[in-house]
Design a protein around this motif. Structure first.
Motif, PDB file in Angstrom:
ATOM      1  N   LYS A 104       0.831  -1.211   0.000  1.00 20.59           N
ATOM      2  CA  LYS A 104       0.000   0.000   0.000  1.00 20.59           C
ATOM      3  C   LYS A 104       0.867   1.264   0.000  1.00 20.59           C
ATOM      4  O   LYS A 104       0.610   2.220  -0.751  1.00 20.59           O
ATOM      5  CB  LYS A 104      -0.916  -0.027   1.213  1.00 20.59           C
ATOM      6  CG  LYS A 104      -1.864   1.160   1.293  1.00 20.59           C
ATOM      7  CD  LYS A 104      -2.766   1.047   2.516  1.00 20.59           C
ATOM      8  CE  LYS A 104      -3.697   2.261   2.603  1.00 20.59           C
ATOM      9  NZ  LYS A 104      -4.587   2.177   3.792  1.00 20.59           N
ATOM     10  N   GLU A 105       1.913   1.284   0.848  1.00 20.09           N
ATOM     11  CA  GLU A 105       2.779   2.464   0.932  1.00 20.09           C
ATOM     12  C   GLU A 105       3.586   2.660  -0.344  1.00 20.09           C
ATOM     13  O   GLU A 105       3.758   3.785  -0.829  1.00 20.09           O
ATOM     14  CB  GLU A 105       3.722   2.338   2.134  1.00 20.09           C
ATOM     15  CG  GLU A 105       4.637   3.525   2.371  1.00 20.09           C
ATOM     16  CD  GLU A 105       3.884   4.813   2.667  1.00 20.09           C
ATOM     17  OE1 GLU A 105       4.519   5.883   2.582  1.00 20.09           O
ATOM     18  OE2 GLU A 105       2.675   4.758   2.977  1.00 20.09           O
TER      19      GLU A 105
ATOM     20  N   ARG B  85       2.187   6.349  -7.213  1.00 22.99           N
ATOM     21  CA  ARG B  85       1.153   7.271  -7.703  1.00 22.99           C
ATOM     22  C   ARG B  85       1.596   8.720  -7.548  1.00 22.99           C
ATOM     23  O   ARG B  85       1.339   9.557  -8.422  1.00 22.99           O
ATOM     24  CB  ARG B  85      -0.163   7.049  -6.934  1.00 22.99           C
ATOM     25  CG  ARG B  85      -0.923   5.803  -7.363  1.00 22.99           C
ATOM     26  CD  ARG B  85      -2.364   5.845  -6.873  1.00 22.99           C
ATOM     27  NE  ARG B  85      -2.450   5.976  -5.418  1.00 22.99           N
ATOM     28  CZ  ARG B  85      -2.421   4.960  -4.587  1.00 22.99           C
ATOM     29  NH1 ARG B  85      -2.310   3.717  -5.054  1.00 22.99           N
ATOM     30  NH2 ARG B  85      -2.519   5.167  -3.287  1.00 22.99           N
ATOM     31  N   HIS B  86       2.280   9.021  -6.438  1.00 20.84           N
ATOM     32  CA  HIS B  86       2.771  10.387  -6.213  1.00 20.84           C
ATOM     33  C   HIS B  86       3.736  10.814  -7.328  1.00 20.84           C
ATOM     34  O   HIS B  86       3.599  11.905  -7.895  1.00 20.84           O
ATOM     35  CB  HIS B  86       3.480  10.468  -4.854  1.00 20.84           C
ATOM     36  CG  HIS B  86       4.234  11.749  -4.640  1.00 20.84           C
ATOM     37  ND1 HIS B  86       3.616  12.952  -4.398  1.00 20.84           N
ATOM     38  CD2 HIS B  86       5.582  12.008  -4.657  1.00 20.84           C
ATOM     39  CE1 HIS B  86       4.528  13.898  -4.261  1.00 20.84           C
ATOM     40  NE2 HIS B  86       5.733  13.353  -4.407  1.00 20.84           N
TER      41      HIS B  86
ATOM     42  N   ARG C  81       1.381   4.046  -3.036  1.00 21.33           N
ATOM     43  CA  ARG C  81       1.141   5.477  -2.807  1.00 21.33           C
ATOM     44  C   ARG C  81       2.296   6.325  -3.352  1.00 21.33           C
ATOM     45  O   ARG C  81       2.080   7.366  -3.992  1.00 21.33           O
ATOM     46  CB  ARG C  81       0.968   5.735  -1.309  1.00 21.33           C
ATOM     47  CG  ARG C  81       0.533   7.168  -0.985  1.00 21.33           C
ATOM     48  CD  ARG C  81       0.631   7.441   0.505  1.00 21.33           C
ATOM     49  NE  ARG C  81       2.009   7.441   0.970  1.00 21.33           N
ATOM     50  CZ  ARG C  81       2.853   8.476   0.802  1.00 21.33           C
ATOM     51  NH1 ARG C  81       2.474   9.574   0.158  1.00 21.33           N
ATOM     52  NH2 ARG C  81       4.088   8.391   1.254  1.00 21.33           N
TER      53      ARG C  81
END
Length: 433
Positions: free
Chosen positions: A58-59, A65-66, A62
């Protein structure tokens, strides 16, 4: 096409048996990897070294995507971007989200920048830190309200200083602190914006403008230091201090007496310029005013004629090595020590002649005042003779080559007005003390 994904390299195991999750960027067959804050162990990975722990998946997603959203704003199709260009943009975005410590910037600026008045900036910064009660302040905390509170703090400090001086019966200096300190903080803040804001790329790390509508009080008028003709003559007529052998003593009193007359008759020449000047030809000294030479296209050039009244002093202080016009640099290691000795001697002269707080600048100020009020020299000529910057005429001055004739004619009239009964400067009678 740019691709971004998270990966773990099997060959990059650390000494604590962990692996850093990298963000891999591929563009035009070139590959770069960015480190992340995610560290995993073998049990968090599959046999193929893919992430299997949902927390780290999950991290990592993220972060991917950033970076994808960030790079989506770049004109990759229309510009000749390289992968290094992309990484530079990413780095600037990271910096843009990192707070800037204004106090630390000021400290670094004072270390790396050569600027006149550096001591004033350091004093201002010390005052600002004392007001804050800490030595850290993010630039986004610099607000108009904070600066108003700082100015109130300075006013209170000034009132306390005045009360103490009045109690001791001492002279109260002009109030420059609030204006000078606030203006200095404004300059430092603008220097920070100049460094961290990239307006061409629209990277604005310091968006706030706390000084935009802040009303900074103007400095009080400088205390008038002009001397009358009578007082200037009295300084000139003072007897020198001599030694027991009858020879003139090398001391601040004698130095101050002579340098005051030199400065006055050389159109208020500063002590730094007396100390530094190296050019003398055809009876004229050419120098470049130390105070403003780095702010002028002409390097603040000035040419002043040595009038007959100064010839004895010119011989007295002639540099025997001929490297400079005067020998003062042989007597004092720096022009600051030279200036300090002059003002020390002028304090002694001031006590004798009952001139309160006599300073070297009085020669400069007295020349200008007498030129306008007594000799009838127009203010523009006086302005040019003192070699000041004229903002209104800055562009015009670029096209004018000065010959300094008008300024020197004005000086001749002023000197003749003051020393009208003397054709030359002869040494006044000395006395033993």
């Amino acid at each position: 096409m740019l691709t971004i994904k998270a990966e773990v390299l099997k060959s990059k195991q650390k000494v604590d048996n962990t692996y850093n999750v990298k963000i891999r960027l591929t563009y035009n067959r070139e590959v770069k990897r960015l480190a992340t804050h995610i560290f995993v162990r073998t049990e968090d990975l599959t046999k193929d070294f893919k992430l299997k722990n949902p927390k780290y998946i999950k991290e990592a997603d993220r972060l991917v995507r950033h970076y994808q959203e960030l790079c989506a704003t770049l004109p990759l199709e229309t510009s000749n971007f390289t992968l290094n260009d992309i990484l530079e943009c990413i780095q600037k975005e990271k910096e843009a989200n990192t707070p800037i410590d204004f106090i630390q910037f000021c400290k670094d600026w004072l270390v790396t920048t050569e600027v006149k008045g550096k001591r004033n900036y350091q004093t201002t910064l010390n005052s600002f830190i004392a007001f804050l009660g800490k030595d850290k302040l993010n630039t986004n905390q610099m607000t108009k309200q904070l600066m108003e509170e700082y100015m109130k703090y300075l006013h209170q400090k000034r009132d306390k200083q005045v009360a103490e001086l009045q109690k001791k019966g001492k002279r109260i200096p002009s109030n420059r602190m609030v204006s000078l300190y606030t203006s200095s903080i404004r300059h430092l803040f603008n220097e920070a914006k100049k460094k961290y804001n990239d307006y061409d790329r629209n990277v604005i790390r310091i968006p706030n403008s706390p000084f935009e509508n802040l009303e900074i009080p103007k400095q009080e008028a400088t205390r008038k230091r002009a001397l009358s003709v009578e007082l200037i003559k009295k300084i000139w007529e003072l007897p020198y201090i001599i030694n027991t052998n009858g020879r003139e003593r090398l001391c601040p009193f004698n130095l101050a007496k002579d340098c005051f007359i030199l400065s006055f008759c050389l159109i208020g020449m500063n002590s730094a310029d007396l100390y530094n000047c190296t050019e003398m030809e055809g009876g004229s000294i050419t120098y470049y005013r130390t105070k403003t030479t780095d702010r002028r296209l002409d390097k603040a050039k000035m040419k002043v004629d040595v009038l007959p009244i100064l010839l004895p002093l010119m011989r007295k202080y002639e540099d025997y090595t001929q490297k400079k016009v005067f020998c003062f640099y042989h007597l004092y290691s720096t022009f600051k020590n030279f200036n300090r000795a002059i003002n020390l001697g002028l304090k002694q002269i001031g006590k004798i002649l009952k001139i309160d707080d006599l300073e070297y600048y009085a020669a400069h100020h007295s020349w200008a005042t007498l030129a306008v009020n007594k000799v009838g020299i127009d203010k523009y000529t006086v302005h040019a003779a003192l070699n000041h910057i004229d903002e209104a005429m800055r562009v015009t001055d670029i096209y004018i080559e000065r010959d300094f004739k008008i300024e020197n004619e004005a000086n001749r009239k002023v000197v003749e007005y003051v020393f009208s009964n003397h054709s030359k400067l002869s040494c006044p009678e000395v006395k033993q003390v």
